[in-house]
Design a protein around this motif. Structure first.
Motif, PDB file in Angstrom:
ATOM      1  N   ALA A 147       0.835  -1.217   0.000  1.00  0.00           N
ATOM      2  CA  ALA A 147       0.000   0.000   0.000  1.00  0.00           C
ATOM      3  C   ALA A 147       0.860   1.254   0.000  1.00  0.00           C
ATOM      4  CB  ALA A 147      -0.932   0.006   1.207  1.00  0.00           C
ATOM      5  N   SER A 148       1.976   1.219   0.707  1.00  0.00           N
ATOM      6  CA  SER A 148       2.816   2.427   0.770  1.00  0.00           C
ATOM      7  C   SER A 148       3.326   2.812  -0.620  1.00  0.00           C
ATOM      8  CB  SER A 148       3.985   2.229   1.742  1.00  0.00           C
ATOM      9  OG  SER A 148       5.000   1.405   1.211  1.00  0.00           O
ATOM     10  N   TYR A 149       3.625   1.821  -1.460  1.00  0.00           N
ATOM     11  CA  TYR A 149       4.032   2.137  -2.842  1.00  0.00           C
ATOM     12  C   TYR A 149       2.831   2.594  -3.671  1.00  0.00           C
ATOM     13  CZ  TYR A 149       8.478  -0.230  -1.869  1.00  0.00           C
ATOM     14  OH  TYR A 149       9.692  -0.590  -1.349  1.00  0.00           O
ATOM     15  N   LEU A 150       1.718   1.897  -3.516  1.00  0.00           N
ATOM     16  CA  LEU A 150       0.542   2.211  -4.341  1.00  0.00           C
ATOM     17  C   LEU A 150       0.013   3.614  -4.056  1.00  0.00           C
ATOM     18  CD1 LEU A 150      -1.568  -1.101  -4.308  1.00  0.00           C
ATOM     19  CD2 LEU A 150       0.406  -0.486  -5.713  1.00  0.00           C
ATOM     20  N   ILE A 151       0.091   4.032  -2.797  1.00  0.00           N
ATOM     21  CA  ILE A 151      -0.471   5.335  -2.413  1.00  0.00           C
ATOM     22  C   ILE A 151       0.537   6.462  -2.660  1.00  0.00           C
ATOM     23  CG2 ILE A 151      -1.373   6.691  -0.484  1.00  0.00           C
ATOM     24  CD1 ILE A 151      -2.306   3.912   0.708  1.00  0.00           C
ATOM     25  N   GLU A 152       1.784   6.256  -2.251  1.00  0.00           N
ATOM     26  CA  GLU A 152       2.804   7.297  -2.444  1.00  0.00           C
ATOM     27  C   GLU A 152       3.151   7.464  -3.922  1.00  0.00           C
ATOM     28  OE1 GLU A 152       3.937   9.084   0.137  1.00  0.00           O
ATOM     29  OE2 GLU A 152       2.999   7.847   1.703  1.00  0.00           O
ATOM     30  N   GLY A 153       3.062   6.360  -4.682  1.00  0.00           N
ATOM     31  CA  GLY A 153       3.433   6.391  -6.097  1.00  0.00           C
ATOM     32  C   GLY A 153       4.882   6.026  -6.351  1.00  0.00           C
ATOM     33  N   ARG A 154       5.654   5.914  -5.266  1.00  0.00           N
ATOM     34  CA  ARG A 154       7.072   5.561  -5.358  1.00  0.00           C
ATOM     35  C   ARG A 154       7.580   5.357  -3.927  1.00  0.00           C
ATOM     36  NH1 ARG A 154      10.593   9.201  -8.164  1.00  0.00           N
ATOM     37  NH2 ARG A 154       9.006   9.109  -9.780  1.00  0.00           N
ATOM     38  N   PRO A 155       8.825   4.892  -3.740  1.00  0.00           N
ATOM     39  CA  PRO A 155       9.332   4.747  -2.375  1.00  0.00           C
ATOM     40  C   PRO A 155       9.289   6.076  -1.614  1.00  0.00           C
ATOM     41  CG  PRO A 155      10.753   3.603  -3.927  1.00  0.00           C
ATOM     42  CD  PRO A 155       9.773   4.383  -4.745  1.00  0.00           C
ATOM     43  N   SER A 156       9.086   5.969  -0.312  1.00  0.00           N
ATOM     44  CA  SER A 156       8.945   7.163   0.526  1.00  0.00           C
ATOM     45  C   SER A 156       9.711   6.948   1.829  1.00  0.00           C
ATOM     46  CB  SER A 156       7.458   7.394   0.833  1.00  0.00           C
ATOM     47  OG  SER A 156       7.291   8.357   1.844  1.00  0.00           O
ATOM     48  N   LYS A 157      10.151   8.056   2.427  1.00  0.00           N
ATOM     49  CA  LYS A 157      10.756   7.940   3.763  1.00  0.00           C
ATOM     50  C   LYS A 157       9.765   8.336   4.853  1.00  0.00           C
ATOM     51  CE  LYS A 157      15.695   8.302   2.868  1.00  0.00           C
ATOM     52  NZ  LYS A 157      15.796   8.424   1.410  1.00  0.00           N
TER      53      LYS A 157
END
Length: 358
Positions: A147-157
């Motif tokens: 979900a973190s990739y799907l929502i952010e659109g890319r890796p996030s810190k």
């Protein structure tokens, strides 16, 4: 062909003659032969060619002498089947063309079709099942991490968009967790049917959550995944990723066999936080591998001494291998873990026998 089942026995908490070893991301960029393959094919292109994906999976078995193989794949592979367009971009990671930002976006997600869309993954597993003389671990990404990739659109810190959706629209969040949970269950069940001998659920980034938020927003789906797959006899591993030590006490109802620990939590403390209910796996800091070999062995020895205090321990890293790691050092580390743990376990057994004979 003799079959090395030390890894399976350790997962079940049974006695072993030496500790099993495998490494997260053991098929990867630290290997010069793999780097040559990557000059001609992207990660996703390798995944779509079962013979090539199987060849890459086998490389560390032949070169390092590890006790388990892990399928060469990517945690993003199954999301293509549910309607997400993405690419793995060099030096970035997964980049999503159509990120999830609303209830309508979640509603568009389809059920996974493993046989139809991901038959290449299943064929890779079948090839490996025929060729391996160690167990094959297959894997999936856990719902929060996906979900973190799907929502952010890319890796996030910071996971700002992910947490914002979770806190501000829990109904949509739980719909997304349910759909991703269904995807994981179907995907892993198909892996085992194709010949997987164990699976690991990677939750690489869930340590970004406070324990209360993990229990509220994520743990119910993790528990459901393991519960719905509990009829499968194959060992099941949950790796709650980096910085997840504070989450360990919340995991004591999982129908899993093994919990992976990162390097921040000592083995004994990890076992204590888990109520001594699971085998554990880990937890050498991957970047210790940048040190001289005697320093690496010193760190490994301390972890092994802790790990063998009770059955149910698998030597691994606390996270995945990095590209600059040395193939030679990894080979030597694997030999050291095997040799030192065999000697230490023999000594331990000798002491037990002395005590039992009075």
């Amino acid at each position: 062909m003799s079959y090395n089942d030390r890894f399976i026995r350790a997962c079940r908490g049974e006695q072993v003659d030496r500790l099993p070893v495998w490494y997260m991301r053991q098929a990867g960029r630290y290997d010069p032969d793999y780097r040559k393959i990557k000059e001609n094919y992207s990660l996703l292109e390798i995944c779509r060619q079962p013979e090539l994906a199987a060849e890459v999976t086998l490389m560390p078995i032949k070169k390092l002498g590890v006790d388990a193989a892990i399928l060469y794949s990517d945690i993003m592979n199954p999301v293509a089947s549910i309607g997400i367009d993405f690419d793995i971009v060099a030096n970035v990671g997964p980049v999503i063309d159509n990120p999830i930002r609303s209830a309508a976006d979640v509603a568009k997600l389809k059920p996974i079709d493993v046989e139809g869309d991901l038959s290449h993954v299943l064929e890779t597993i079948r090839i490996l099942d025929r060729e391996l003389d160690v167990p094959l671990i297959t894997f999936a990404g856990a719902p929060f991490t996906i979900a973190s990739y799907l929502i952010e659109g890319r890796p996030s810190k910071s996971y700002i968009r992910t947490k914002s959706l979770m806190y501000s629209d829990p109904a949509v969040w739980f719909q997304l967790m349910d759909k991703l949970g269904d995807m994981v269950i179907a995907y892993l069940r198909a892996h085992i049917a194709a010949g997987g001998k164990a699976f690991q659920l990677f939750d690489s980034w869930v340590g970004a959550l406070a324990p209360h938020d993990f229990k509220t927003y994520v743990l119910p789906t993790i528990e459901r995944i393991f519960s719905e797959l509990s009829d499968l006899p194959q060992p099941k591993i949950y790796f709650p990723g980096v910085a997840s030590g504070e989450l360990l006490p919340t995991l004591t109802n999982l129908k899993a066999d093994v919990i992976g620990l990162d390097w921040r939590v000592p083995i004994a403390e990890g076992r204590r936080r888990l109520g001594n209910k699971y085998a554990v796996q880990g937890n050498l800091d991957p970047y210790v591998l940048t040190a001289p070999m005697d320093v690496i062995k010193e760190h490994a020895k301390a972890i092994i001494d802790e790990g063998i205090k009770q059955p149910g321990y698998i030597f691994n890293l606390g996270h995945g291998l990095f590209p600059e790691a040395s193939l030679d050092k990894l080979r030597e580390l694997t030999e050291f873990v095997h040799d030192y743990s065999a000697e230490a376990l023999r000594a331990q057994q000798g002491k037990r026998e002395e005590v039992s004979h009075g």
